[in-house]
Enzyme design. Structure first.
Site, short mmCIF file in Angstrom:
data_model
loop_
_atom_site.label_atom_id
_atom_site.label_comp_id
_atom_site.label_asym_id
_atom_site.label_seq_id
_atom_site.Cartn_x
_atom_site.Cartn_y
_atom_site.Cartn_z
N ARG A 217 0.82 -1.21 0.00
CA ARG A 217 0.00 0.00 0.00
C ARG A 217 0.86 1.26 0.00
O ARG A 217 0.49 2.27 -0.61
CB ARG A 217 -0.93 -0.03 1.22
CG ARG A 217 -2.08 -1.00 1.05
CD ARG A 217 -2.80 -1.31 2.34
NE ARG A 217 -3.87 -2.28 2.08
CZ ARG A 217 -4.48 -3.00 3.00
NH1 ARG A 217 -4.11 -2.87 4.28
NH2 ARG A 217 -5.44 -3.84 2.68
N ILE B 2 1.93 1.83 -3.56
CA ILE B 2 0.89 2.47 -4.36
C ILE B 2 0.76 3.94 -4.00
O ILE B 2 0.57 4.80 -4.87
CB ILE B 2 -0.46 1.74 -4.16
CG1 ILE B 2 -0.35 0.29 -4.64
CG2 ILE B 2 -1.58 2.47 -4.90
CD1 ILE B 2 0.06 0.14 -6.10
N VAL C 174 -6.55 -0.81 -6.51
CA VAL C 174 -5.57 -1.87 -6.29
C VAL C 174 -5.03 -1.86 -4.86
O VAL C 174 -5.10 -0.85 -4.16
CB VAL C 174 -4.39 -1.76 -7.28
CG1 VAL C 174 -4.88 -1.96 -8.71
CG2 VAL C 174 -3.68 -0.42 -7.14
N GLU C 175 -4.49 -3.01 -4.43
CA GLU C 175 -3.93 -3.20 -3.08
C GLU C 175 -4.96 -2.87 -1.99
O GLU C 175 -4.61 -2.35 -0.92
CB GLU C 175 -2.67 -2.35 -2.86
CG GLU C 175 -1.62 -2.46 -3.95
CD GLU C 175 -0.91 -3.79 -3.99
OE1 GLU C 175 -1.55 -4.80 -3.69
OE2 GLU C 175 0.28 -3.80 -4.33
N GLY C 176 -6.21 -3.19 -2.27
CA GLY C 176 -7.29 -2.88 -1.34
C GLY C 176 -7.95 -1.58 -1.73
O GLY C 176 -7.30 -0.54 -1.81
#
Length: 392
Positions: A251, A254, A370-372
C-alpha cells in the site's frame, strides 16, 4: 506550449548514497522511460527492456538484503525511487512496486536455504514477479479464496484454481501464490513460489483497461500445477498472515506511485498555465487557476509527508499498518483530484491525447482500487481507531 520546466522534487534523503541513487533513477527516468511513455501506453506495449535495465542497475530489490542481491535501502528511500519512476510512467513505477510485493514472502518468511537458492535471481537477475491473491470471486474478501493446493504422496503440491487481476499476468517469471491447504477462512491458506514456466500455468488474454494499458493485467489459471515442497513459503496455514503483512508495504508502494503521478500532472498543468495566454497574459496569472495549482501542490506535499511518515515507522520496526492505509487512501484520492484538475486547467487540450493530462487522469483511477480499495482502507483505519465493529 511553454518553456516552463518541472523542478525536481526536493527529496528528504538520509544519506549521500541515497541522494546518488535518486539522481541515478531520475536520469534513467528522463532518458529511458518518459520519452517513450505516451507512445508505448497508446500501443499497450510493456517495456520489458526497462525492467531489465532497472534490474541491472540494482533497482528491483532495493528494500531487501544485499546478501541476496538486494539494495539494503530503507523504505523511506525505496518509496521515493518509486515516486520518481511513476512520475515518468506509472506502468514502470507500479510494476516495480508489484515485483517488490511478489518478493516479500520469500524475503521475510523463507528459509535461509530458500532465500539463497531463489532470491538472487528474483532481486537482481532480471526476473520479474507477480503477486497472486485475488480471485474472480474473492477480491476485498481475500480470505474466501478458492484456489486449492493438495499435497501428494511424494510431498509435492498440486495447485488448481484461477487468480484474477494479476499485474504481469502471463509475462512474469515467478508468481507468489496464495492457495488453500486447509480449513475455510484465513487459517487455511499457504503461500507458494511458482515458476512462470510451470506446467499447467497459463494466463488469459489481458484485460482491456481504461488506463495503464502498457501494464498487462490478466487472470492466471493453475490447472494441476505441481510445485515441490521447497517452494512452500512459511508454515502451512501462514499464507494469509504473510499476504496481509505484504500488503501493508504494498500500500505504501501504491501511495508513492500515486504521488509521482500527481506530481507529473501538476508539472504538466503548471507548464501549460505558464505558457498559455488569454486576455493578454498567461492564464497562470488568474486567481482561479492560481488557487487550483496551490491546492494541487498542497495535497501532493501532504501525501508525500504521509507516506514518508509511514515508511519511517516501518524502517524503525514500529507498527505502521494504520498509517499505510491512511497513506494509500489519501495519496490515491489526491492523484484522482489532481489529475482531474490538471485536465480542467488544460481545458479542451486536456481532453485530447495530444497532452498527457488525460492519460494521467485515466491511470489515477485504478490506484484507488488496487492493493485494497479505498473503502477497505477506511475500514482498516476505523478498526485501528475504534476496534472491530460490534455484531449482534
Amino acid at each position: 506550449m511553454s518553456d516552463h520546466a518541472p523542478q525536481p522534487v526536493d527529496r528528504q534523503l538520509p544519506t549521500d548514497e541515497a541522494r546518488d541513487l535518486i539522481s541515478l533513477v531520475r536520469d534513467i527516468a528522463q532518458r529511458e522511460i518518459a520519452p517513450k511513455a505516451a507512445e508505448e501506453e497508446d500501443a499497450a506495449r510493456f517495456p520489458r527492456e526497462v525492467f531489465a535495465l532497472l534490474s541491472g542497475a540494482g533497482l528491483l530489490g532495493l528494500p531487501y538484503d544485499s546478501a541476496y542481491g538486494g539494495g539494503d535501502q530503507p523504505y523511506e528511500v525505496y518509496l521515493q525511487v518509486l515516486e520518481e519512476l511513476a512520475a515518468a510512467r506509472l506502468t514502470v513505477g507500479l510494476g516495480v512496486s508489484v515485483h517488490t510485493l511478489a518478493c516479500y514472502a520469500l524475503a521475510t518468511h523463507g528459509t535461509k536455504e530458500q532465500q539463497a537458492e531463489y532470491l538472487p535471481a528474483m532481486l537482481g537477475g532480471g526476473l520479474l514477479g507477480a503477486y497472486c491473491l485475488s480471485e474472480p470471486s474473492s477480491g476485498s474478501d481475500a480470505a474466501s479464496l478458492r484456489t486449492r493446493a493438495v499435497r501428494e504422496d511424494g510431498g509435492d503440491w498440486t495447485l488448481t484454481g484461477t487468480k484474477a487481476w494479476i499485474t504481469h499476468g502471463g509475462i512474469a517469471d515467478f508468481y507468489t501464490v496464495m492457495a488453500r491447504t486447509g480449513e475455510e477462512g484465513p487459517r487455511g491458506i499457504t503461500a507458494f513460489l511458482v515458476p512462470g514456466d510451470a506446467g499447467g500455468l497459463s494466463a488469459a488474454v489481458p484485460e482491456k483497461k481504461m488506463g495503464m494499458k502498457g501494464s498487462p493485467t490478466a487472470q492466471v489459471h493453475l490447472d494441476g500445477v505441481r510445485v515441490c515442497d521447497d517452494r512452500r513459503i512459511g508454515e502451512e496455514g501462514q499464507g494469509f498472515a504473510i499476504a496481509l503483512s505484504a500488503l501493508d508495504g504494498g500500500r505504501l508502494g501504491i501511495a508513492a506511485c500515486a504521488i509521482g503521478l500527481a506530481q507529473a500532472a501538476l508539472d504538466e498543468a503548471l507548464g501549460y498555465a505558464s505558457g498559455r495566454r488569454q486576455f493578454g497574459r498567461p492564464i497562470a496569472d488568474f486567481q482561479g487557476l492560481r488557487f487550483m495549482l496551490a491546492d494541487m501542490a498542497t495535497q501532493i506535499e501532504a501525501g508525500r509527508a504521509l507516506y514518508l511518515t509511514a515508511a519511517r515507522l516501518r524502517d524503525a520496526g514500529r507498527p505502521f499498518a494504520k498509517q499505510a492505509a491512511m497513506a494509500k487512501l489519501h495519496c490515491t484520492d489526491t492523484a484522482m483530484r489532481v489529475t482531474t484538475d490538471a485536465v480542467q486547467i488544460l481545458g479542451g487540450y486536456g481532453y485530447t491525447a495530444d497532452f498527457p493530462a488525460e492519460r494521467y487522469m485515466r491511470e489515477a483511477k485504478v490506484l484507488q482500487i488496487v492493493e485494497g480499495t479505498n473503502q477497505i482502507q477506511r475500514m482498516v483505519i476505523a478498526r485501528h481507531l475504534a476496534g472491530p465493529p460490534q455484531t449482534g
